[in-house]
Scaffold this motif. Sequence first.
Motif, PDB file in Angstrom:
ATOM      1  N   ASP A  46     -39.719  79.585 -39.929  1.00  0.00           N
ATOM      2  CA  ASP A  46     -40.785  80.434 -39.371  1.00  0.00           C
ATOM      3  C   ASP A  46     -42.075  79.636 -39.219  1.00  0.00           C
ATOM      4  O   ASP A  46     -42.725  79.635 -38.179  1.00  0.00           O
ATOM      5  CB  ASP A  46     -41.113  81.585 -40.332  1.00  0.00           C
ATOM      6  CG  ASP A  46     -40.071  82.674 -40.360  1.00  0.00           C
ATOM      7  OD1 ASP A  46     -40.106  83.526 -39.478  1.00  0.00           O
ATOM      8  OD2 ASP A  46     -39.227  82.658 -41.262  1.00  0.00           O
ATOM      9  N   GLU A  69     -48.059  85.573 -37.374  1.00  0.00           N
ATOM     10  CA  GLU A  69     -47.502  86.284 -38.525  1.00  0.00           C
ATOM     11  C   GLU A  69     -47.566  85.443 -39.794  1.00  0.00           C
ATOM     12  O   GLU A  69     -47.896  85.941 -40.870  1.00  0.00           O
ATOM     13  CB  GLU A  69     -46.055  86.684 -38.269  1.00  0.00           C
ATOM     14  CG  GLU A  69     -45.416  87.339 -39.504  1.00  0.00           C
ATOM     15  CD  GLU A  69     -44.029  87.899 -39.280  1.00  0.00           C
ATOM     16  OE1 GLU A  69     -43.537  88.604 -40.167  1.00  0.00           O
ATOM     17  OE2 GLU A  69     -43.455  87.646 -38.191  1.00  0.00           O
ATOM     18  N   GLU A  70     -47.269  84.159 -39.680  1.00  0.00           N
ATOM     19  CA  GLU A  70     -47.166  83.327 -40.888  1.00  0.00           C
ATOM     20  C   GLU A  70     -48.519  82.766 -41.327  1.00  0.00           C
ATOM     21  O   GLU A  70     -48.846  82.771 -42.503  1.00  0.00           O
ATOM     22  CB  GLU A  70     -46.163  82.189 -40.652  1.00  0.00           C
ATOM     23  CG  GLU A  70     -44.799  82.633 -40.205  1.00  0.00           C
ATOM     24  CD  GLU A  70     -44.199  83.756 -41.064  1.00  0.00           C
ATOM     25  OE1 GLU A  70     -43.439  84.574 -40.507  1.00  0.00           O
ATOM     26  OE2 GLU A  70     -44.540  83.863 -42.268  1.00  0.00           O
ATOM     27  N   ASP A  86     -45.531  85.980 -32.856  1.00  0.00           N
ATOM     28  CA  ASP A  86     -44.478  86.085 -33.860  1.00  0.00           C
ATOM     29  C   ASP A  86     -43.526  84.919 -33.604  1.00  0.00           C
ATOM     30  O   ASP A  86     -42.784  84.933 -32.632  1.00  0.00           O
ATOM     31  CB  ASP A  86     -43.735  87.419 -33.749  1.00  0.00           C
ATOM     32  CG  ASP A  86     -42.826  87.672 -34.953  1.00  0.00           C
ATOM     33  OD1 ASP A  86     -42.469  88.834 -35.192  1.00  0.00           O
ATOM     34  OD2 ASP A  86     -42.466  86.689 -35.648  1.00  0.00           O
ATOM     35  N   LEU A  88     -40.880  83.874 -35.173  1.00  0.00           N
ATOM     36  CA  LEU A  88     -39.460  84.197 -35.366  1.00  0.00           C
ATOM     37  C   LEU A  88     -39.372  85.677 -35.680  1.00  0.00           C
ATOM     38  O   LEU A  88     -39.641  86.102 -36.800  1.00  0.00           O
ATOM     39  CB  LEU A  88     -38.870  83.354 -36.503  1.00  0.00           C
ATOM     40  CG  LEU A  88     -37.459  83.656 -36.998  1.00  0.00           C
ATOM     41  CD1 LEU A  88     -36.488  83.883 -35.873  1.00  0.00           C
ATOM     42  CD2 LEU A  88     -36.963  82.593 -37.946  1.00  0.00           C
ATOM     43  N   ASP A  89     -39.024  86.454 -34.652  1.00  0.00           N
ATOM     44  CA  ASP A  89     -38.839  87.891 -34.862  1.00  0.00           C
ATOM     45  C   ASP A  89     -37.346  88.150 -34.997  1.00  0.00           C
ATOM     46  O   ASP A  89     -36.563  87.718 -34.171  1.00  0.00           O
ATOM     47  CB  ASP A  89     -39.415  88.690 -33.685  1.00  0.00           C
ATOM     48  CG  ASP A  89     -39.267  90.187 -33.905  1.00  0.00           C
ATOM     49  OD1 ASP A  89     -38.750  90.874 -33.008  1.00  0.00           O
ATOM     50  OD2 ASP A  89     -39.611  90.654 -35.010  1.00  0.00           O
ATOM     51  N   THR A  91     -36.025  87.846 -38.476  1.00  0.00           N
ATOM     52  CA  THR A  91     -35.753  86.878 -39.533  1.00  0.00           C
ATOM     53  C   THR A  91     -34.475  87.196 -40.296  1.00  0.00           C
ATOM     54  O   THR A  91     -33.681  86.310 -40.604  1.00  0.00           O
ATOM     55  CB  THR A  91     -36.948  86.832 -40.513  1.00  0.00           C
ATOM     56  OG1 THR A  91     -38.118  86.495 -39.778  1.00  0.00           O
ATOM     57  CG2 THR A  91     -36.738  85.830 -41.615  1.00  0.00           C
TER      58      THR A  91
END
Length: 277
Positions: A46, A69-70, A86, A88-89, A91
């Motif tokens: 991610d 997100e991260e 995002d 990696l949507d 996960t």
Amino acid sequence: MQHSAVLNVMIKAAHRAGRTLKRDLGEVEHLQVSLKGPRNFVTAADRRAEQIVYEELAKARPAYGFLGEEGGARAGTDKSHRWIVDPLDGTTNFLHGIPHFAVSIALERDGAVVAGLTYNPANEELFIAERGKGAFLNDQRIRVAARERLADAVVACGMPHYGRGDLALARHEIAAAQQNFAGLRRYGAATLDLAWIASGRLDAYWERDLSPWDLAAGMILVREAGGFVSDCDGKDAVLTKGQVVAGNDTMHRELLRLLKAAGNEASREPSKEAVAP
Ligand code: IPD
Ligand code: CA
Ligand code: CA
């Protein structure tokens, strides 16, 4: 197909991040059989994908703000423009080697989303949209489905899990959907649920407890494909409330009606399940 300069920047960033995720997906499958398990790895995946997207976007538009997100929010000197990402949507799908996940990038200008992209590197499906220019899948124009009867329609939803969300409400909403729609699906990647509404694969979709990066790109994809998007009360506070109801005009209206009735039913039921704070 000729893309605008800003879409070219977004596509380049998504393709670069997608390449590392595709490689990592192989590793994940391998890792799943090993001792430690993939979780730590995925987290690294991610973060790596987000860093790649950030670098590409910052290189092309250094003054723009960034919400990922991260890594959270990074302010820009240009206060009108902000990327919402995002990396990696999906996960949990990725963790299990399920090839249904995506990189999602949106551009916000003065508080309104003006461009969006959702890319599934596993099947190389690239969904793009820009305000007033329509929505496309791999450069083919896409439109929401035209189905009008719920009994012919397939609806997707999110499902509260791990102590997140209102289980009692979800139970009523899901029961209402089961009684009225031809099919109910839970795919595990909100950005792809919205992209599949835009491309007419799904007829309707609703979910709560989402974040701006799960929603921003999908909102403009659905609207540019002729669809309707609102929060669960039919208002335009999708990103702030973290809720979405999407579909063509009829599906959107009918799903809102069903959710309202299910909500009334749930509120009449004495609450059994404690909802996590
Ligand atoms: C999640 C997925 C999932 C949704 C969750 C999201 P993530 O995103 O979109 O479908 O139900 O609420 O958090 O964590 O995989 O990026
Ligand atoms: Ca994510
Ligand atoms: Ca997500």
